[in-house]
Write an enzyme that holds these catalytic residues in place. Structure first.
Site, mmCIF file in Angstrom:
data_model
loop_
_atom_site.group_PDB
_atom_site.id
_atom_site.type_symbol
_atom_site.label_atom_id
_atom_site.label_comp_id
_atom_site.label_asym_id
_atom_site.label_seq_id
_atom_site.Cartn_x
_atom_site.Cartn_y
_atom_site.Cartn_z
ATOM 1 N N ASP A 1 52.215 49.574 70.671
ATOM 2 C CA ASP A 1 51.175 50.293 69.926
ATOM 3 C C ASP A 1 49.841 50.081 70.665
ATOM 4 O O ASP A 1 49.561 50.788 71.630
ATOM 5 C CB ASP A 1 51.191 49.719 68.499
ATOM 6 C CG ASP A 1 50.267 50.413 67.542
ATOM 7 O OD1 ASP A 1 49.448 51.216 67.975
ATOM 8 O OD2 ASP A 1 50.355 50.148 66.322
ATOM 9 N N ARG B 1 63.846 47.957 57.083
ATOM 10 C CA ARG B 1 64.517 47.691 58.367
ATOM 11 C C ARG B 1 65.915 48.287 58.397
ATOM 12 O O ARG B 1 66.464 48.562 59.456
ATOM 13 C CB ARG B 1 64.636 46.177 58.611
ATOM 14 C CG ARG B 1 63.324 45.473 58.869
ATOM 15 C CD ARG B 1 63.586 44.075 59.432
ATOM 16 N NE ARG B 1 62.428 43.207 59.305
ATOM 17 C CZ ARG B 1 61.419 43.148 60.174
ATOM 18 N NH1 ARG B 1 61.413 43.919 61.221
ATOM 19 N NH2 ARG B 1 60.420 42.328 59.985
ATOM 20 N N PHE C 1 52.484 55.139 61.152
ATOM 21 C CA PHE C 1 53.236 53.902 60.978
ATOM 22 C C PHE C 1 54.705 54.240 60.764
ATOM 23 O O PHE C 1 55.050 54.960 59.839
ATOM 24 C CB PHE C 1 52.685 53.098 59.805
ATOM 25 C CG PHE C 1 53.113 51.664 59.862
ATOM 26 C CD1 PHE C 1 52.453 50.762 60.683
ATOM 27 C CD2 PHE C 1 54.192 51.221 59.124
ATOM 28 C CE1 PHE C 1 52.866 49.436 60.762
ATOM 29 C CE2 PHE C 1 54.619 49.901 59.195
ATOM 30 C CZ PHE C 1 53.947 49.007 60.017
ATOM 31 N N GLU D 1 61.703 45.620 73.321
ATOM 32 C CA GLU D 1 60.662 45.738 72.285
ATOM 33 C C GLU D 1 61.006 46.892 71.355
ATOM 34 O O GLU D 1 61.598 47.889 71.787
ATOM 35 C CB GLU D 1 59.317 46.090 72.947
ATOM 36 C CG GLU D 1 58.402 44.935 73.224
ATOM 37 C CD GLU D 1 57.629 44.462 71.990
ATOM 38 O OE1 GLU D 1 58.030 44.772 70.844
ATOM 39 O OE2 GLU D 1 56.635 43.770 72.184
ATOM 40 N N ASP D 2 60.565 46.784 70.112
ATOM 41 C CA ASP D 2 60.725 47.918 69.199
ATOM 42 C C ASP D 2 59.672 48.991 69.490
ATOM 43 O O ASP D 2 59.996 50.146 69.708
ATOM 44 C CB ASP D 2 60.675 47.461 67.729
ATOM 45 C CG ASP D 2 59.437 46.627 67.380
ATOM 46 O OD1 ASP D 2 58.631 46.295 68.288
ATOM 47 O OD2 ASP D 2 59.262 46.312 66.191
#
Ligand code: 5GP
Length: 176
Positions: free
Chosen positions: A103, A165, A152, A99-100
């Site tokens: 949250d 990205r 964020f 996973e990146d």
């Protein structure tokens, strides 16, 4: 000219490389003698996954799964959908999800539940980033890169509206 949201470096590329090496060493130690199936969560984890697998000299396969959760900009919609299922069978495999970022945890909890229903031999989670404070459901991260503040973040595969990205560093966005 319209005012822009500026990325500010949180973790630079050298620090990321050190962390990815550490994660690869932990994974290698735990999976000796096993044949792992790594499942990258699209799109945000693709850069991390690409760097990680090149440090894993283990027999492994790579697959991807597409999920949508952020239907409304930066806020989690809470409604998760599989937009692209994995193509490899999961049953009986040692699966490591890549996973990146975790949250609220809603996406990852959904994914782990979805995969566990397919009866893998084992299922673990490797996340590059963790934002522990907005957590709404508990998630166990077996291999974690960095904890980040509740901001964020973009870069190193993570986007904001499909932009950023390609940034080599992990940055947060500052509104001007
Ligand atoms: P969760 O369901 O845990 O709230 O969100 C998980 C997904 O939301 C991540 O896989 C990622 O795609 C997206 N996400 C959550 N926080 C951030 C962030 O700070 N930056 C970016 N670019 N994506 C995020």
């Amino acid at each position: 000219m319209a005012s822009e949201t500026k990325p500010r470096v949180l973790f630079d590329r050298q620090r990321i490389a050190v962390t990815v090496r550490r994660l690869a060493a932990e994974i290698k130690k735990d999976y000796q003698g096993q044949d792992i199936l790594l499942i990258g969560v699209l799109k945000g984890a693709f850069v991390f996954l690409a760097d990680l697998i090149r440090l894993l000299d283990l027999p492994l396969e790579v697959d991807f799964i597409g999920l949508s959760s952020y239907a409304r900009g930066r806020e989690s919609s809470g409604k998760i959908q599989v937009t692209q299922p994995a193509s490899c069978p999961i049953k009986g495999r040692d699966v490591l999800v890549i996973e990146d970022i975790v949250d609220t945890g809603l996406t990852t909890a959904f994914l782990l539940d979805y995969l566990s229903r397919q009866k893998p031999a084992s299922l673990r989670l490797c996340a590059l980033l963790d934002k522990p404070w907005p957590r709404r459901v508990p998630v166990t991260i077996d291999y974690l890169g960095f904890s980040v503040p509740d901001k964020f973040v973009v870069g190193y595969g993570l986007d904001c509206g499909e932009k950023f990205r390609n940034l080599p560093d992990i940055c947060f966005l500052e509104d001007n």
